[in-house]
Scaffold this motif. Structure first.
Motif, short mmCIF file in Angstrom:
data_model
loop_
_atom_site.label_atom_id
_atom_site.label_comp_id
_atom_site.label_asym_id
_atom_site.label_seq_id
_atom_site.Cartn_x
_atom_site.Cartn_y
_atom_site.Cartn_z
N UNK A 1 4.67 -13.79 -2.98
CA UNK A 1 5.15 -14.82 -2.07
C UNK A 1 4.10 -15.21 -1.05
N UNK A 2 3.19 -14.26 -0.72
CA UNK A 2 2.11 -14.55 0.23
C UNK A 2 0.93 -15.25 -0.44
N UNK B 1 7.11 -4.76 -3.13
CA UNK B 1 5.72 -4.94 -2.67
C UNK B 1 5.07 -6.08 -3.43
N UNK B 2 5.17 -6.03 -4.77
CA UNK B 2 4.54 -7.06 -5.59
C UNK B 2 5.15 -8.43 -5.32
N UNK C 1 -8.42 -13.43 0.90
CA UNK C 1 -7.76 -12.11 0.83
C UNK C 1 -7.56 -11.79 -0.65
N UNK C 2 -7.95 -10.57 -1.04
CA UNK C 2 -7.72 -10.10 -2.42
C UNK C 2 -6.74 -8.95 -2.34
N UNK C 3 -5.60 -9.07 -3.04
CA UNK C 3 -4.58 -8.02 -3.02
C UNK C 3 -4.49 -7.36 -4.39
N UNK C 4 -4.73 -6.04 -4.43
CA UNK C 4 -4.58 -5.27 -5.67
C UNK C 4 -3.14 -4.75 -5.69
N UNK C 5 -2.32 -5.34 -6.55
CA UNK C 5 -0.88 -5.04 -6.57
C UNK C 5 -0.58 -3.79 -7.40
#
Length: 397
Positions: free
Chosen positions: A265-266, A259-260, A248-252
């Motif tokens: 934490x995930x 949210x960030x 999973x790639x998350x663009x913060x």
């Protein structure tokens, strides 16, 4: 003549309406209504490079009728779709003596890799980095979920979503992490035009989480411990689909809000993009201090802060720029191996591709000066290969 005072809310609203209208017209020009982005075909040479085989071997497979049959393009070039590349990976993996050579994703007991891409300052190449990483990993045979957590939604726009038009009835991660009636994450995930890459798009609705969380925290003071913990919302949502993905790639968002912190934490890994200039590095210093303090509070409240890796990625790097080189040396002396060996070079190829809402993996090579394109591509591939090495290492390989 006296100055005319304008109400800022109305003025900003007027400008937003004008801009939205113009963007809509621009989008209709680029992509007609109801059209969706389509990925170009890849030449047999590009596919051979991705698979790590010789072009002649692909020709042999084709002549023998094994695997997908390529299209024939101008000049007799053999062209493959991203789906064809995946079919070839499955075919080659079935015949290899070393498991994972062509399908490098998770095996039994490997944990889902969740990489959050963060920076506090705009212009660091955060979204471009996240997009190129997600796309390259998909081309390399990983099952990838990309989450746009930034309300500005540049990652979504890059992948053909126009947030203010395509997500009028929700459809962002907010639907899965809100405190009341959250939806299952799999109901929000959308396929993309890259085989193996699925996307959760973003828009301004994500800001609701920043507004809802203080209220939820206030309510929680009188409820059972463990209820409504904001920092577990994203990891709880991901648990629903973790068997479907390797990565999973998350663009913060470029700020340190709820949210960030939930994304951090995930995360199993953190990638911090840095533009090597003094103001940017000073900004990053403040960002790291705030991150440390806030995540310390989250850890004390039971949040998981164990990461497989954290790396700093130097972006928009100009090798001939003396002050930038000093800055990179300074960072390496401070952070050592936590700075990736390869930087992302500043390139007109990457910025020009972005003008048409494309990445370097999407554009046609012929649209650029050969040396410019190859230099940029070599830089991106080196960075993504280094990150893929960290993913593999986290799985004990």
């Amino acid at each position: 003549m006296g100055q005319i005072n304008e109400r800022i809310d109305r003025l900003v609203g007027e400008h937003a309406a004008k801009l939205s209208e113009r963007l809509m017209a621009h989008r209709a020009q680029l992509f007609p209504p109801n059209a969706s982005k389509v990925l170009r075909r890849f030449t047999s040479g590009e596919v051979a490079g991705l698979l790590g085989v010789k072009d002649a071997y692909l020709r042999k497979l084709s002549l023998e009728g094994r695997g997908p049959q390529p299209e024939t393009g101008p000049g007799g070039r053999r062209l493959y779709s991203s789906n064809d590349i995946m079919e070839l990976r499955r075919l080659l993996e079935a015949g290899t003596k070393t498991p994972g050579t062509y399908l490098p994703g998770r095996r039994q007991n490997d944990h889902l890799q969740v990489i959050t891409v963060i920076n506090f300052k705009g212009g660091s190449g955060k979204t471009t980095t996240a997009a190129h990483l997600a796309q390259k990993c998909a081309l390399d045979g990983y099952r990838v979920l990309a989450i746009d957590l930034d309300p500005q939604a540049s990652f979504s726009a890059l992948h053909g979503f126009q947030p203010e038009f395509d997500l009028l009835d929700g459809g962002t991660l907010y639907d899965a992490i809100r405190y009341e009636d959250p939806l299952p994450l799999r109901d929000i995930i959308r396929p993309s035009y890259f085989t193996n890459l699925h996307i959760v798009p973003g828009n301004l609705e994500l800001m609701e989480f920043e507004h809802d969380t203080p209220r939820a925290l206030a309510v929680r003071r009188g409820s059972e411990p463990g209820e409504n913990l904001f920092f577990t919302r994203i990891s709880d949502a991901l648990a629903d689909v973790q068997a479907d993905y390797d990565l999973v790639v998350i663009d913060c968002p470029p700020q340190l809000g709820f949210l960030t912190m939930s994304a951090l934490s995930a995360a199993t890994a953190v990638l911090v993009t840095v533009h090597p200039q003094m103001l940017d590095v000073m900004s990053m210093c403040q960002f790291l201090l705030m991150t440390s303090n806030l995540l310390g509070v989250v850890a004390d409240a039971g949040g998981n802060m164990n990461y497989d890796w954290l790396r700093y990625l130097v972006t928009r790097y100009e090798p001939g720029d003396g002050p930038q080189n000093q800055m990179v040396s300074f960072m390496r002396s401070l952070f050592g191996d936590h700075v990736l060996n390869h930087p992302v070079l500043k390139s007109t190829a990457i910025s020009d591709a972005g003008l048409t809402k494309q990445t370097l993996y999407e554009v046609e090579k012929a649209d650029f000066t050969r040396a410019t394109y190859e230099r940029a591509m070599e830089s991106l591939n080196a960075v993504n290969s280094e990150i893929e090495g960290l993913i593999q290492k986290a799985w004990g390989r």
